[in-house]
Design a protein around this motif. Structure first.
Motif, PDB file in Angstrom:
ATOM      1  N   MET A 164       0.846  -1.168   0.000  1.00  0.00           N
ATOM      2  CA  MET A 164       0.000   0.000   0.000  1.00  0.00           C
ATOM      3  C   MET A 164       0.896   1.237   0.000  1.00  0.00           C
ATOM      4  N   THR A 165       0.426   2.273  -0.622  1.00  0.00           N
ATOM      5  CA  THR A 165       1.160   3.534  -0.581  1.00  0.00           C
ATOM      6  C   THR A 165       0.741   4.316   0.664  1.00  0.00           C
ATOM      7  N   VAL A 166       1.482   5.350   0.973  1.00  0.00           N
ATOM      8  CA  VAL A 166       1.119   6.220   2.085  1.00  0.00           C
ATOM      9  C   VAL A 166      -0.261   6.826   1.811  1.00  0.00           C
ATOM     10  N   ASP A 167      -0.522   7.208   0.567  1.00  0.00           N
ATOM     11  CA  ASP A 167      -1.830   7.763   0.211  1.00  0.00           C
ATOM     12  C   ASP A 167      -2.951   6.751   0.441  1.00  0.00           C
ATOM     13  N   ASP A 168      -2.700   5.479   0.126  1.00  0.00           N
ATOM     14  CA  ASP A 168      -3.706   4.440   0.365  1.00  0.00           C
ATOM     15  C   ASP A 168      -4.044   4.347   1.853  1.00  0.00           C
ATOM     16  N   VAL A 169      -3.016   4.340   2.685  1.00  0.00           N
ATOM     17  CA  VAL A 169      -3.219   4.257   4.127  1.00  0.00           C
ATOM     18  C   VAL A 169      -3.971   5.491   4.627  1.00  0.00           C
ATOM     19  N   CYS A 170      -3.555   6.650   4.178  1.00  0.00           N
ATOM     20  CA  CYS A 170      -4.215   7.898   4.600  1.00  0.00           C
ATOM     21  C   CYS A 170      -5.675   7.921   4.162  1.00  0.00           C
ATOM     22  N   ASP A 171      -5.959   7.443   2.957  1.00  0.00           N
ATOM     23  CA  ASP A 171      -7.341   7.383   2.478  1.00  0.00           C
ATOM     24  C   ASP A 171      -8.167   6.423   3.334  1.00  0.00           C
ATOM     25  N   ASP A 172      -7.615   5.253   3.650  1.00  0.00           N
ATOM     26  CA  ASP A 172      -8.331   4.274   4.475  1.00  0.00           C
ATOM     27  C   ASP A 172      -8.638   4.828   5.862  1.00  0.00           C
ATOM     28  N   LEU A 173      -7.690   5.559   6.430  1.00  0.00           N
ATOM     29  CA  LEU A 173      -7.853   6.088   7.786  1.00  0.00           C
ATOM     30  C   LEU A 173      -8.506   7.465   7.808  1.00  0.00           C
ATOM     31  N   LYS A 174      -8.647   8.057   6.633  1.00  0.00           N
ATOM     32  CA  LYS A 174      -9.192   9.422   6.505  1.00  0.00           C
ATOM     33  C   LYS A 174      -8.385  10.420   7.349  1.00  0.00           C
ATOM     34  N   ILE A 175      -7.072  10.369   7.126  1.00  0.00           N
ATOM     35  CA  ILE A 175      -6.149  11.277   7.801  1.00  0.00           C
ATOM     36  C   ILE A 175      -5.303  11.996   6.754  1.00  0.00           C
ATOM     37  N   ALA A 176      -4.689  13.090   7.153  1.00  0.00           N
ATOM     38  CA  ALA A 176      -3.775  13.826   6.279  1.00  0.00           C
ATOM     39  C   ALA A 176      -2.417  13.116   6.230  1.00  0.00           C
ATOM     40  N   ARG A 177      -1.709  13.319   5.146  1.00  0.00           N
ATOM     41  CA  ARG A 177      -0.355  12.755   5.036  1.00  0.00           C
ATOM     42  C   ARG A 177       0.527  13.243   6.180  1.00  0.00           C
ATOM     43  N   SER A 178       0.341  14.503   6.570  1.00  0.00           N
ATOM     44  CA  SER A 178       1.153  15.055   7.657  1.00  0.00           C
ATOM     45  C   SER A 178       0.915  14.291   8.963  1.00  0.00           C
ATOM     46  N   THR A 179      -0.304  13.838   9.190  1.00  0.00           N
ATOM     47  CA  THR A 179      -0.607  13.042  10.384  1.00  0.00           C
ATOM     48  C   THR A 179       0.139  11.719  10.326  1.00  0.00           C
ATOM     49  N   PHE A 180       0.109  11.076   9.145  1.00  0.00           N
ATOM     50  CA  PHE A 180       0.824   9.811   8.994  1.00  0.00           C
ATOM     51  C   PHE A 180       2.313   9.997   9.295  1.00  0.00           C
ATOM     52  N   TYR A 181       2.924  11.039   8.737  1.00  0.00           N
ATOM     53  CA  TYR A 181       4.356  11.258   8.943  1.00  0.00           C
ATOM     54  C   TYR A 181       4.662  11.660  10.394  1.00  0.00           C
TER      55      TYR A 181
END
Length: 55
Positions: free
Chosen positions: A1-18
């Motif tokens: 999965m890409t970071v975008d895929d994970v962020c979309d699944d969790l409905k979070i911003a990329r900045s939150t993931f990082y």
């Protein structure tokens, strides 16, 4: 999965993931030779299970 895929699944911003990744709270990631991050679906699902509230 890409970071975008994970962020979309969790409905979070990329900045939150990082931010979570910097704090060691994100799912386990793999860095590809081109520098991109990927997350194995199994690792993501296990991470989600570990995040569940248990009574």
């Amino acid at each position: 999965m890409t970071v975008d895929d994970v962020c979309d699944d969790l409905k979070i911003a990329r900045s939150t993931f990082y931010d979570w990744r910097a704090k060691g709270r994100a799912p386990r990631c793999i860095r590809l030779p081109n520098g991109a991050l990927r997350i194995r679906r199994g690792d993501f699902e296990n991470w989600l299970s570990d995040c569940e509230d248990r009574p």
